[in-house]
Design a protein around this motif. Structure first.
Motif, mmCIF file in Angstrom:
data_model
loop_
_atom_site.group_PDB
_atom_site.id
_atom_site.type_symbol
_atom_site.label_atom_id
_atom_site.label_comp_id
_atom_site.label_asym_id
_atom_site.label_seq_id
_atom_site.Cartn_x
_atom_site.Cartn_y
_atom_site.Cartn_z
ATOM 1 N N LYS A 117 0.824 -1.210 0.000
ATOM 2 C CA LYS A 117 0.000 0.000 0.000
ATOM 3 C C LYS A 117 0.858 1.260 0.000
ATOM 4 O O LYS A 117 0.548 2.247 -0.686
ATOM 5 N N TRP A 118 1.938 1.226 0.746
ATOM 6 C CA TRP A 118 2.824 2.394 0.795
ATOM 7 C C TRP A 118 3.484 2.631 -0.563
ATOM 8 O O TRP A 118 3.599 3.774 -1.020
ATOM 9 N N LEU A 119 3.922 1.560 -1.208
ATOM 10 C CA LEU A 119 4.542 1.694 -2.530
ATOM 11 C C LEU A 119 3.553 2.211 -3.565
ATOM 12 O O LEU A 119 3.884 3.060 -4.396
ATOM 13 N N ILE A 120 2.302 1.705 -3.500
ATOM 14 C CA ILE A 120 1.283 2.176 -4.455
ATOM 15 C C ILE A 120 1.000 3.650 -4.237
ATOM 16 O O ILE A 120 0.903 4.447 -5.177
ATOM 17 N N HIS A 121 0.885 4.037 -2.959
ATOM 18 C CA HIS A 121 0.616 5.448 -2.656
ATOM 19 C C HIS A 121 1.779 6.339 -3.083
ATOM 20 O O HIS A 121 1.596 7.417 -3.650
ATOM 21 N N THR A 122 3.000 5.867 -2.817
ATOM 22 C CA THR A 122 4.178 6.654 -3.182
ATOM 23 C C THR A 122 4.329 6.778 -4.687
ATOM 24 O O THR A 122 4.602 7.859 -5.218
ATOM 25 N N SER A 123 4.113 5.680 -5.419
ATOM 26 C CA SER A 123 4.266 5.718 -6.871
ATOM 27 C C SER A 123 3.190 6.562 -7.529
ATOM 28 O O SER A 123 3.437 7.269 -8.502
ATOM 29 N N SER A 124 1.964 6.518 -6.983
ATOM 30 C CA SER A 124 0.881 7.308 -7.576
ATOM 31 C C SER A 124 1.079 8.797 -7.337
ATOM 32 O O SER A 124 0.672 9.633 -8.139
ATOM 33 N N SER A 125 1.693 9.146 -6.228
ATOM 34 C CA SER A 125 1.906 10.562 -5.931
ATOM 35 C C SER A 125 3.156 11.108 -6.595
ATOM 36 O O SER A 125 3.385 12.310 -6.611
ATOM 37 N N ALA A 126 3.989 10.244 -7.183
ATOM 38 C CA ALA A 126 5.230 10.695 -7.798
ATOM 39 C C ALA A 126 5.089 10.933 -9.290
ATOM 40 O O ALA A 126 6.049 11.349 -9.935
ATOM 41 N N VAL A 127 3.919 10.655 -9.875
ATOM 42 C CA VAL A 127 3.707 10.861 -11.303
ATOM 43 C C VAL A 127 2.482 11.738 -11.520
ATOM 44 O O VAL A 127 1.597 11.808 -10.656
ATOM 45 N N THR A 128 2.467 12.405 -12.662
ATOM 46 C CA THR A 128 1.368 13.289 -13.041
ATOM 47 C C THR A 128 0.980 12.983 -14.478
ATOM 48 O O THR A 128 1.861 12.823 -15.339
ATOM 49 N N PRO A 129 -0.306 12.909 -14.790
ATOM 50 C CA PRO A 129 -0.709 12.679 -16.181
ATOM 51 C C PRO A 129 -0.396 13.908 -17.042
ATOM 52 O O PRO A 129 -0.690 15.044 -16.664
ATOM 53 N N VAL A 130 0.226 13.669 -18.186
ATOM 54 C CA VAL A 130 0.599 14.734 -19.109
ATOM 55 C C VAL A 130 0.117 14.354 -20.501
ATOM 56 O O VAL A 130 0.307 13.206 -20.938
ATOM 57 N N ALA A 131 -0.491 15.314 -21.220
ATOM 58 C CA ALA A 131 -0.984 15.069 -22.575
ATOM 59 C C ALA A 131 0.181 15.117 -23.557
ATOM 60 O O ALA A 131 0.964 16.068 -23.565
ATOM 61 N N VAL A 132 0.273 14.057 -24.381
ATOM 62 C CA VAL A 132 1.324 13.979 -25.405
ATOM 63 C C VAL A 132 0.675 13.645 -26.746
ATOM 64 O O VAL A 132 -0.467 13.163 -26.800
ATOM 65 N N ALA A 133 1.411 13.874 -27.819
ATOM 66 C CA ALA A 133 0.912 13.573 -29.161
ATOM 67 C C ALA A 133 1.011 12.074 -29.421
ATOM 68 O O ALA A 133 2.027 11.447 -29.127
ATOM 69 N N ILE A 134 -0.055 11.501 -29.961
ATOM 70 C CA ILE A 134 -0.049 10.086 -30.296
ATOM 71 C C ILE A 134 0.805 9.831 -31.526
ATOM 72 O O ILE A 134 1.519 8.840 -31.611
ATOM 73 N N ASP A 135 0.739 10.755 -32.493
ATOM 74 C CA ASP A 135 1.515 10.633 -33.728
ATOM 75 C C ASP A 135 2.035 12.010 -34.102
ATOM 76 O O ASP A 135 1.744 13.003 -33.429
#
Length: 273
Positions: free
Chosen positions: A26-44
């Motif tokens: 649970k700690w690893l899941i919480h830590t990993s989820s808080s360490a990344v942010t969704p960013v919009a990128v180009a598919i092509d």
């Protein structure tokens, strides 16, 4: 008795170990989820001036500490936005690479505010053998007749410097580096430069001069004429001095006079006039 104690201790150890695993996961899941942010990128790959939609962009997890400024976390907010520069596959979509909200797609979306786009006719020579590509900078030279009455002479003069090439023919992509010989080039100019360019192409012939993309210097030139190109012609030798004419005064002819004889009594006289 001893066996039962051993079993109890083993069971307690297994429960404690299982609890530690659960809490650690649970700690690893919480830590990993808080360490990344969704960013919009180009598919092509997305071409310059193309509107975005949900089929062209997606979100990926990006390390929170290195999220690019101006990025987007929701693809819906990018619906209809027009890109001002080409986007490569997997490249983050940034606000600085987008045209203002409400801009429609096409070449007009990439023109800087206050500037204009004007197209000039070129050939393989005028167009620098096809090396004047979108995103490059050129100088514009006009060849015309220098003003000066009846003794006019040809002059070549740089009339515009560091002009951005927006498109060649109907191509606006700035990623292609292969030369293309076309018959029209679209340039980005200010309103004053547009007036000069329109006048220049009506009074003479135009040539484009390719320049370094990072060279921002502007030089004032006087233009090239036949005299500056070939040098001033040698002065003709002085003509030999002509001998001065001497005028001799000729003798004056005798003045003809009319005379009349006058008789007064016995005396007479001669009157001349």
């Amino acid at each position: 008795m001893k066996n039962s104690r051993a079993l109890i201790m083993l069971a307690m150890a297994m429960v404690a170990g299982l609890a530690a695993v659960v809490f650690a996961s649970k700690w690893l899941i919480h830590t990993s989820s808080s360490a990344v942010t969704p960013v919009a990128v180009a598919i092509d790959d997305v071409n310059l001036g193309q509107p975005l939609n949900t089929n062209l962009v997606r979100t990926v997890n990006w390390p929170t500490g290195s999220v690019p400024p101006g990025s987007f976390t929701d693809t819906k907010s990018l619906e209809g936005r027009v890109v001002r520069t080409s986007l490569a596959r997997g490249e983050p979509v940034l606000e600085s690479k987008l045209a203002p909200i409400g801009t429609k797609g096409g070449l007009s979306a990439v023109i800087d505010k206050g500037d204009r786009a004007i197209t000039v006719r070129v050939n393989d020579v005028v167009g620098v053998a096809g090396f004047a590509l979108p995103g490059n900078y050129v100088d514009v030279i006009v060849n015309t007749q220098a003003p000066g009455g009846n003794d006019q002479q040809s002059i070549s003069k740089i009339v515009l410097e560091r002009i951005l090439v927006l498109a060649v023919a109907q191509q606006v992509s700035r990623d292609d580096t292969q030369p293309k010989v076309v018959n029209a080039v679209t340039l980005q100019v200010s309103p004053e430069q547009a007036e000069k360019l329109d006048l220049a192409r009506s009074v003479g012939t135009l040539s484009l001069v390719l320049r370094n993309q990072i060279d921002g210097d502007k030089l004032k030139t006087a233009g090239a004429t036949k005299l500056t190109l070939l040098g001033a012609p040698p002065a003709p030798p002085p003509a030999p001095a002509k001998p001065a004419r001497v005028h001799y005064a000729a003798g004056k002819p005798p003045v003809k006079r009319d005379c009349v004889g006058v008789l007064s009594g016995v005396a007479g006289s001669l009157e001349c006039f």
